[in-house]
Each structure stands twice: as C-alpha cells, then as structure tokens.
Design a protein around this motif. Sequence first.
Motif, PDB file in Angstrom:
ATOM      1  N   UNK A   1     -10.067 -94.560 -21.927  1.00 41.63           N
ATOM      2  CA  UNK A   1     -10.685 -93.750 -20.877  1.00 41.63           C
ATOM      3  C   UNK A   1     -10.390 -94.375 -19.520  1.00 41.63           C
ATOM      4  N   UNK A   2     -10.482 -93.588 -18.482  1.00 40.41           N
ATOM      5  CA  UNK A   2     -10.118 -94.068 -17.154  1.00 40.41           C
ATOM      6  C   UNK A   2     -11.026 -95.191 -16.671  1.00 40.41           C
ATOM      7  N   UNK A   3     -12.263 -95.231 -17.188  1.00 42.99           N
ATOM      8  CA  UNK A   3     -13.191 -96.283 -16.759  1.00 42.99           C
ATOM      9  C   UNK A   3     -12.906 -97.628 -17.430  1.00 42.99           C
ATOM     10  N   UNK A   4     -11.997 -97.660 -18.378  1.00 42.99           N
ATOM     11  CA  UNK A   4     -11.568 -98.930 -18.980  1.00 42.99           C
ATOM     12  C   UNK A   4     -10.930 -99.789 -17.888  1.00 42.99           C
TER      13      UNK A   4
ATOM     14  N   UNK B   1      -6.912 -85.448 -20.401  1.00 45.33           N
ATOM     15  CA  UNK B   1      -8.127 -86.196 -20.058  1.00 45.33           C
ATOM     16  C   UNK B   1      -8.777 -86.661 -21.354  1.00 45.33           C
ATOM     17  N   UNK B   2      -9.136 -87.949 -21.415  1.00 49.19           N
ATOM     18  CA  UNK B   2      -9.729 -88.481 -22.642  1.00 49.19           C
ATOM     19  C   UNK B   2     -11.000 -89.262 -22.365  1.00 49.19           C
TER      20      UNK B   2
ATOM     21  N   UNK C   1      -8.753 -85.408 -31.859  1.00 48.80           N
ATOM     22  CA  UNK C   1      -9.123 -84.003 -31.631  1.00 48.80           C
ATOM     23  C   UNK C   1      -8.711 -83.585 -30.224  1.00 48.80           C
ATOM     24  N   UNK C   2      -8.148 -82.389 -30.109  1.00 46.77           N
ATOM     25  CA  UNK C   2      -7.794 -81.822 -28.809  1.00 46.77           C
ATOM     26  C   UNK C   2      -8.650 -80.588 -28.558  1.00 46.77           C
TER      27      UNK C   2
ATOM     28  N   UNK D   1     -14.196 -86.238 -18.023  1.00 49.24           N
ATOM     29  CA  UNK D   1     -15.258 -87.020 -18.649  1.00 49.24           C
ATOM     30  C   UNK D   1     -15.917 -87.936 -17.624  1.00 49.24           C
ATOM     31  N   UNK D   2     -17.254 -87.949 -17.646  1.00 50.15           N
ATOM     32  CA  UNK D   2     -18.023 -88.912 -16.859  1.00 50.15           C
ATOM     33  C   UNK D   2     -18.426 -90.112 -17.718  1.00 50.15           C
TER      34      UNK D   2
END
Length: 353
Positions: free
Chosen positions: A12-15, A160-161, A200-201, A223-224
């Motif tokens: 995820x982008x917050x990683x 987006x994941x 899953x998509x 995703x938040x």
Amino acid sequence: MTSTDYRYRMPAEWHPHSATQLHWPSNRETWPGERLSRVESVYLNIIDALHRYEPIILLVDEDSSEKTVREKLINYGIDIGMVQIYSLPIDDVWARDCGPIFVQHLDKLDRYAITDWEYNAWGEKYPPFDSDNKLPEWFAENFNLEHFNTNMVLEGGSIETNGEGILLTTESVLLNENRNPNLTKAEIEKTVKHYLGMDKIIWLKNGLAGDDTDGHIDDLSRFLNRNTILTMIADDPNDINYKALQENYEILKSSTDQDGNHFNIITLPLPKTKIEGTTVDGSEYVPASYANFYIANNVVLLPLYDKRYDEEVMDIFREFFPDRDVIGIECADLVWGQGSIHCITQQLYGIKS
C-alpha cells in the motif's frame, strides 16, 4: 521463475518509502507558453513540502539545464541534499504512469523488486513516449534492483491497492483496446494478479470527463487504510460526472475486502472540473479530484482546487491520517495539464541514498 516461486506483493502507498520519483516539467506541448512557469511554481511547492519528509529522486530531461533546476530549488529554500537530480531523456512529468511499480517479497520483507509494465502514453495519445517507457529498466540498472518484465501495458495511476491483496481499477482503462487489444479480461486479470501479488480485483467502470487517461482510478477511488475507501461523488445530477461516479459508488458498496467484509466507504464532493477555455487537447474539463492525493512518509500531500470543499477535505484527511501531517497544495495550474499530485509522483523502495 515459476508462479510458485514468485512471492511478491505490491505494498500500500502508506508503506514506508525510501524515496519519491518526480520529473521536472519541460514538455512544451503539455505546458505551452506561460503554463510552464506556472506549473514550475506548483512543483517547487510540492518539492518543498515533500523533501522535509523523504528523499526525492528528481529526473530532469537531458535537453534542459540541470544547473538551472538546481538553482531554482536552492533559491526556493529547498535542502538540495534531500534531492538527487539525474539528467536523462524523459518525455513528460507523469512518473506515476511510467515509473517503476515496486513489489515487496512476502517472506523477505527487506527485499523489493521492480515490475516493468509497458507504457504507451494512454493508448499512444502523446508521442513520443519511448524514453519514459524505459525508466523502470533505468531504475533497476541504476540502483541494482531485481526487475520483472510483464509484457503488458499498464500505468501506475490505473491501479490502487490496500496492500492486503485487493486491487481497484477501471474497465475503461485496463480493458481499453488502446492498451492490450490482444488480451482478454481474464488474461489481463491473471497477469495483474500474478505480478502484483493480488488476490482480488474490484472493477469499477468509467472515469472523469476530461481525463485523457480514459479513467484512472487515482481520480476516482483510493484506499485510506486496509478497509476504508475514499470515493468521489457529484452532488448535482446534472453534473457531467454524476452518472459515472454513482455507478462506481454502487459497485464499491457491494464489494468486500480480503476478509469478506464490506468496505467502509467515505465520499467526497467533486470540485469544479469545468474550466475557462480549453486544455491543450481541446477539453473543457480537467480531472480535478481530491482522490489524487499522495501518501508519503509522515505526510499526505493533498491537491486543493475549490474553496467550497477544500477545508472539509483537509479535516477528513487529518482524521484518517492522525500520525501524518496533511499539507494542502493549490493544483489548478497542475491539473490543467490533466494530472495532479498523485500523477506526478511514484513511491520508491529498496533504494540506498
């Protein structure tokens, strides 16, 4: 490497990032006349905010003056020690779409690799794009990173994941014949799941008017956290984007996460997207969206467009990211080029400063 040996997943982008990729604007077709200096000002604001939280790898086209760019950063008060500048051939600023998409090893968590997807400027709309298409390979070679060729067209802004094996995308992009006309939906889904480690998509339908990417997810729904999705809606049924956004919202409401639970859905109003005059491709609309934010180390960079909603949106982001600073940046001059903060950034991993 066999499928069973491939043990990677897109985080995820917050990683936590090791750096952010940016390209200094120089393409005169995207930024004609005084538009270039205006977007440079936005870039200086973004770099000034971001470099206080993580290193930046700034690519400057080889036909531009690296020295001039460096001087602009220094004169703006930016700590040049946090910005690594590289001069090489680049076509435009859209690092999200042409840059390396990183995956993390599921067992060896300090091990990262680059997935290299083909980039064709959203269906060959804006040639040339061959220099930008080579950037994932450049990153792999320059920083000595493992590198997987996928042989499929895909842009970073189209996916987006939540980092837990769930991926959001749109049919209007991934199934568009201008990307992978010889692949079926099942083949596309299989390739994406394999290389990005997805279970899953969730397929949304269409994107915003004026979005020349054909409808990237990063203008629609993001995703938040692992089970909360922010999605854009239009309050006015007469809004050109009302129908598409409502359809996507209904899909999300019926979708489930990695544990089989429904997502927590947060809606945000779409800012004004109709502009005075037209963009360079003749559109009266730009894809202005609060969903085009960027999560970096200890900070969220949030594009601002519309004083009716900006403060409300800032408050929502402060609520969901209490451990990060939330910095709003005026992006009207950036989105005129048909992209915003998320479109021009790409998070990087496994890169030693």
